[in-house]
Design a protein around this motif. Structure first.
Motif, PDB file in Angstrom:
ATOM      1  N   MET A   1       0.848  -1.202   0.000  1.00  0.00           N
ATOM      2  CA  MET A   1       0.000   0.000   0.000  1.00  0.00           C
ATOM      3  C   MET A   1       0.878   1.245   0.000  1.00  0.00           C
ATOM      4  SD  MET A   1      -2.880   1.294   2.752  1.00  0.00           S
ATOM      5  CE  MET A   1      -1.718   1.831   3.994  1.00  0.00           C
ATOM      6  N   ALA A   2       0.659   2.129  -0.961  1.00  0.00           N
ATOM      7  CA  ALA A   2       1.421   3.374  -1.027  1.00  0.00           C
ATOM      8  C   ALA A   2       0.892   4.349   0.019  1.00  0.00           C
ATOM      9  CB  ALA A   2       1.323   3.982  -2.412  1.00  0.00           C
ATOM     10  N   LYS A   3       1.821   5.025   0.694  1.00  0.00           N
ATOM     11  CA  LYS A   3       1.456   5.993   1.716  1.00  0.00           C
ATOM     12  C   LYS A   3       2.078   7.345   1.373  1.00  0.00           C
ATOM     13  CE  LYS A   3       2.974   4.481   5.586  1.00  0.00           C
ATOM     14  NZ  LYS A   3       3.172   4.255   7.027  1.00  0.00           N
ATOM     15  N   ALA A   4       1.307   8.411   1.583  1.00  0.00           N
ATOM     16  CA  ALA A   4       1.808   9.766   1.367  1.00  0.00           C
ATOM     17  C   ALA A   4       1.319  10.645   2.513  1.00  0.00           C
ATOM     18  CB  ALA A   4       1.358  10.311   0.022  1.00  0.00           C
ATOM     19  N   PHE A   5       1.805  11.890   2.544  1.00  0.00           N
ATOM     20  CA  PHE A   5       1.523  12.760   3.689  1.00  0.00           C
ATOM     21  C   PHE A   5       1.530  14.216   3.259  1.00  0.00           C
ATOM     22  CE2 PHE A   5       6.108  12.118   3.400  1.00  0.00           C
ATOM     23  CZ  PHE A   5       6.563  13.429   3.345  1.00  0.00           C
ATOM     24  N   VAL A   6       1.056  15.058   4.159  1.00  0.00           N
ATOM     25  CA  VAL A   6       1.313  16.487   4.092  1.00  0.00           C
ATOM     26  C   VAL A   6       1.906  16.867   5.440  1.00  0.00           C
ATOM     27  CG1 VAL A   6      -1.074  17.081   4.779  1.00  0.00           C
ATOM     28  CG2 VAL A   6       0.401  18.803   3.688  1.00  0.00           C
ATOM     29  N   VAL A   7       3.029  17.568   5.406  1.00  0.00           N
ATOM     30  CA  VAL A   7       3.726  17.936   6.630  1.00  0.00           C
ATOM     31  C   VAL A   7       3.749  19.452   6.772  1.00  0.00           C
ATOM     32  CG1 VAL A   7       5.996  17.874   5.482  1.00  0.00           C
ATOM     33  CG2 VAL A   7       5.869  17.667   7.970  1.00  0.00           C
ATOM     34  N   GLY A   8       3.542  19.924   7.969  1.00  0.00           N
ATOM     35  CA  GLY A   8       3.576  21.356   8.253  1.00  0.00           C
ATOM     36  C   GLY A   8       3.474  21.578   9.753  1.00  0.00           C
ATOM     37  N   HIS A   9       3.336  22.832  10.146  1.00  0.00           N
ATOM     38  CA  HIS A   9       3.213  23.170  11.570  1.00  0.00           C
ATOM     39  C   HIS A   9       2.627  24.573  11.695  1.00  0.00           C
ATOM     40  CE1 HIS A   9       4.129  22.916  15.843  1.00  0.00           C
ATOM     41  NE2 HIS A   9       4.666  24.126  15.774  1.00  0.00           N
ATOM     42  N   PRO A  10       1.333  24.721  12.058  1.00  0.00           N
ATOM     43  CA  PRO A  10       0.375  23.642  12.314  1.00  0.00           C
ATOM     44  C   PRO A  10      -0.117  23.036  10.999  1.00  0.00           C
ATOM     45  CG  PRO A  10      -0.705  25.751  12.479  1.00  0.00           C
ATOM     46  CD  PRO A  10       0.754  26.058  12.237  1.00  0.00           C
ATOM     47  N   ILE A  11      -0.868  21.933  11.093  1.00  0.00           N
ATOM     48  CA  ILE A  11      -1.267  21.222   9.888  1.00  0.00           C
ATOM     49  C   ILE A  11      -2.771  20.948   9.813  1.00  0.00           C
ATOM     50  CG2 ILE A  11      -0.964  18.901  10.843  1.00  0.00           C
ATOM     51  CD1 ILE A  11       0.020  20.184   7.302  1.00  0.00           C
ATOM     52  N   LYS A  12      -3.502  21.207  10.896  1.00  0.00           N
ATOM     53  CA  LYS A  12      -4.911  20.817  10.921  1.00  0.00           C
ATOM     54  C   LYS A  12      -5.740  21.561   9.879  1.00  0.00           C
ATOM     55  CE  LYS A  12      -6.168  24.040  14.647  1.00  0.00           C
ATOM     56  NZ  LYS A  12      -6.751  24.152  16.010  1.00  0.00           N
ATOM     57  N   HIS A  13      -5.232  22.700   9.393  1.00  0.00           N
ATOM     58  CA  HIS A  13      -5.993  23.476   8.414  1.00  0.00           C
ATOM     59  C   HIS A  13      -5.925  22.882   7.009  1.00  0.00           C
ATOM     60  CE1 HIS A  13      -1.854  24.721   7.767  1.00  0.00           C
ATOM     61  NE2 HIS A  13      -2.218  25.097   6.557  1.00  0.00           N
ATOM     62  N   SER A  14      -4.967  21.970   6.769  1.00  0.00           N
ATOM     63  CA  SER A  14      -4.721  21.493   5.404  1.00  0.00           C
ATOM     64  C   SER A  14      -5.906  20.703   4.855  1.00  0.00           C
ATOM     65  CB  SER A  14      -3.474  20.614   5.368  1.00  0.00           C
ATOM     66  OG  SER A  14      -3.310  20.051   4.081  1.00  0.00           O
ATOM     67  N   ARG A  15      -6.277  21.016   3.629  1.00  0.00           N
ATOM     68  CA  ARG A  15      -7.347  20.266   2.953  1.00  0.00           C
ATOM     69  C   ARG A  15      -6.794  19.227   1.983  1.00  0.00           C
ATOM     70  NH1 ARG A  15      -9.546  25.233   4.276  1.00  0.00           N
ATOM     71  NH2 ARG A  15     -11.551  24.997   5.355  1.00  0.00           N
ATOM     72  N   SER A  16      -5.466  19.081   1.957  1.00  0.00           N
ATOM     73  CA  SER A  16      -4.867  18.079   1.080  1.00  0.00           C
ATOM     74  C   SER A  16      -5.382  16.663   1.349  1.00  0.00           C
ATOM     75  CB  SER A  16      -3.340  18.121   1.200  1.00  0.00           C
ATOM     76  OG  SER A  16      -2.832  19.321   0.648  1.00  0.00           O
ATOM     77  N   PRO A  17      -5.580  16.250   2.630  1.00  0.00           N
ATOM     78  CA  PRO A  17      -6.124  14.900   2.845  1.00  0.00           C
ATOM     79  C   PRO A  17      -7.499  14.702   2.207  1.00  0.00           C
ATOM     80  CG  PRO A  17      -5.101  15.703   4.853  1.00  0.00           C
ATOM     81  CD  PRO A  17      -5.151  16.869   3.901  1.00  0.00           C
ATOM     82  N   LEU A  18      -8.320  15.740   2.182  1.00  0.00           N
ATOM     83  CA  LEU A  18      -9.621  15.628   1.523  1.00  0.00           C
ATOM     84  C   LEU A  18      -9.453  15.400   0.028  1.00  0.00           C
ATOM     85  CD1 LEU A  18     -11.882  18.403   3.117  1.00  0.00           C
ATOM     86  CD2 LEU A  18     -12.225  15.938   3.221  1.00  0.00           C
ATOM     87  N   ILE A  19      -8.533  16.136  -0.582  1.00  0.00           N
ATOM     88  CA  ILE A  19      -8.315  16.018  -2.022  1.00  0.00           C
ATOM     89  C   ILE A  19      -7.807  14.629  -2.379  1.00  0.00           C
ATOM     90  CG2 ILE A  19      -6.992  16.887  -3.986  1.00  0.00           C
ATOM     91  CD1 ILE A  19      -6.849  19.605  -2.485  1.00  0.00           C
ATOM     92  N   HIS A  20      -6.726  14.214  -1.725  1.00  0.00           N
ATOM     93  CA  HIS A  20      -6.125  12.927  -2.064  1.00  0.00           C
ATOM     94  C   HIS A  20      -6.988  11.754  -1.610  1.00  0.00           C
ATOM     95  CE1 HIS A  20      -2.414  14.626  -3.635  1.00  0.00           C
ATOM     96  NE2 HIS A  20      -2.478  15.504  -2.648  1.00  0.00           N
ATOM     97  N   GLY A  21      -7.676  11.921  -0.490  1.00  0.00           N
ATOM     98  CA  GLY A  21      -8.602  10.879  -0.055  1.00  0.00           C
ATOM     99  C   GLY A  21      -9.729  10.676  -1.050  1.00  0.00           C
ATOM    100  N   HIS A  22     -10.228  11.765  -1.616  1.00  0.00           N
ATOM    101  CA  HIS A  22     -11.273  11.668  -2.636  1.00  0.00           C
ATOM    102  C   HIS A  22     -10.769  10.891  -3.844  1.00  0.00           C
ATOM    103  CE1 HIS A  22     -14.628  13.017  -5.206  1.00  0.00           C
ATOM    104  NE2 HIS A  22     -13.701  13.168  -6.140  1.00  0.00           N
ATOM    105  N   TRP A  23      -9.558  11.202  -4.284  1.00  0.00           N
ATOM    106  CA  TRP A  23      -9.009  10.508  -5.449  1.00  0.00           C
ATOM    107  C   TRP A  23      -8.732   9.042  -5.161  1.00  0.00           C
ATOM    108  CZ3 TRP A  23      -5.252  15.084  -6.601  1.00  0.00           C
ATOM    109  CH2 TRP A  23      -5.895  16.003  -7.445  1.00  0.00           C
ATOM    110  N   LEU A  24      -8.199   8.730  -3.985  1.00  0.00           N
ATOM    111  CA  LEU A  24      -7.938   7.331  -3.644  1.00  0.00           C
ATOM    112  C   LEU A  24      -9.233   6.513  -3.717  1.00  0.00           C
ATOM    113  CD1 LEU A  24      -5.471   7.777  -0.651  1.00  0.00           C
ATOM    114  CD2 LEU A  24      -4.938   6.671  -2.830  1.00  0.00           C
TER     115      LEU A  24
END
Length: 282
Positions: free
Chosen positions: A1-24
């Protein structure tokens, strides 16, 4: 299983998981994409070890785009021009970095205006001189424009962009003092706001669009709110507008392709997912 991430500080505001989760989910792929909050003191260690932790790569957001640029072993030519990295992957055991903000901005224009829009644009005006402005200028350099003006309240920062991105460019990159915008706007068929002005909680960006060319396009990279005061003013002058949400969506495409092996599409369904999240967070 391929795994990816978004890293930052803070990070809770990121909408990248929504985008990539939708595509997955849309492509039926066995993979994951997660937020990782890393304190500044630990970012170097994270960068060096993410592949050992099973990640194919990931995205980098504030405040680490410049640190990632310095920390990767190899960079794309585009990342070198921008001086920042927002996408990581491993190739032949080496960590690579790219900047896909430039692609995201241009991809949004292509999708919103149709391919060939640049045929009507001889001069572009970019407002602001931060990292986003660098990415926008770098993206526009790859299209057959004649001139790009960079305007900023602190002119020296605009001059830094012109100096850094001008070498080898087929497009003339010039600067303009903020108080001289009135002399540039009548010649700009594309006007782009890369500042935070107009974002929810920030003062509006107010410029006089009354003398803009009738065929001008006004774009904003801000997407909260979706229609910024600048875009509302442009619409009132019957100018074409491009909101900032598409840039967020299109910049995610190259990374997903690298990590999961599928080139995803930016669809109305994806846009609806992010719009619903924006509405829920108001």
């Amino acid at each position: 299983m391929a795994k990816a991430f978004v890293v930052g500080h803070p990070i809770k505001h990121s909408r990248s998981p929504l985008i990539h989760g939708h595509w997955l989910k849309a492509y039926g792929l066995d993979g994951s994409y997660e937020r990782i909050d890393v304190a500044p003191v630990n970012f170097g260690d994270f960068l060096a070890s993410f592949h050992e932790r099973g990640f194919a790569g990931g995205n980098v957001t504030l405040p680490y785009k410049e640190a990632a640029y310095l920390g990767v072993a190899r960079r794309t030519e585009r990342a070198q021009r921008v001086g920042a990295v927002n996408t990581l992957w491993v190739e032949d055991g080496v960590i690579w970095g790219d900047n896909t903000d430039a692609l995201g901005f241009i991809g949004n224009l292509d999708a919103s205006l149709g391919t060939g829009w640049e045929q009507d644009v001889e001069t572009a005006l970019v407002l602001g001189a931060g990292g986003a402005a660098r990415a926008v200028v770098a993206g526009l350099q790859d299209r057959p424009l004649k001139r790009i003006f960079v305007a900023n309240r602190t002119l020296a920062k605009a001059e830094d962009i012109a100096r850094d991105l001008r070498p080898g460019s087929a497009v003339s990159i010039e600067t303009s003092p903020w108080e001289a915008l009135g002399r540039v706007i009548p010649h700009a068929q594309l006007i782009v706001n890369t500042t935070s002005l107009g974002m929810t909680g920030q003062p509006p960006l107010t410029i006089d669009l009354s003398r803009a060319p009738r065929n001008a396009v006004v774009a904003d990279i801000v997407y909260v709110p979706l229609e910024t005061p600048l875009l509302a003013a442009a619409a009132a002058h019957n100018l074409r507008t491009v909101d900032g949400l598409g840039m967020l969506l299109h910049q995610a495409v190259p990374g997903f392709r690298r990590w999961f092996g599928v080139t995803p599409e930016v669809t109305p369904a994806l846009r609806a997912v992010i719009l619903a999240d924006l509405e829920a967070s108001r």
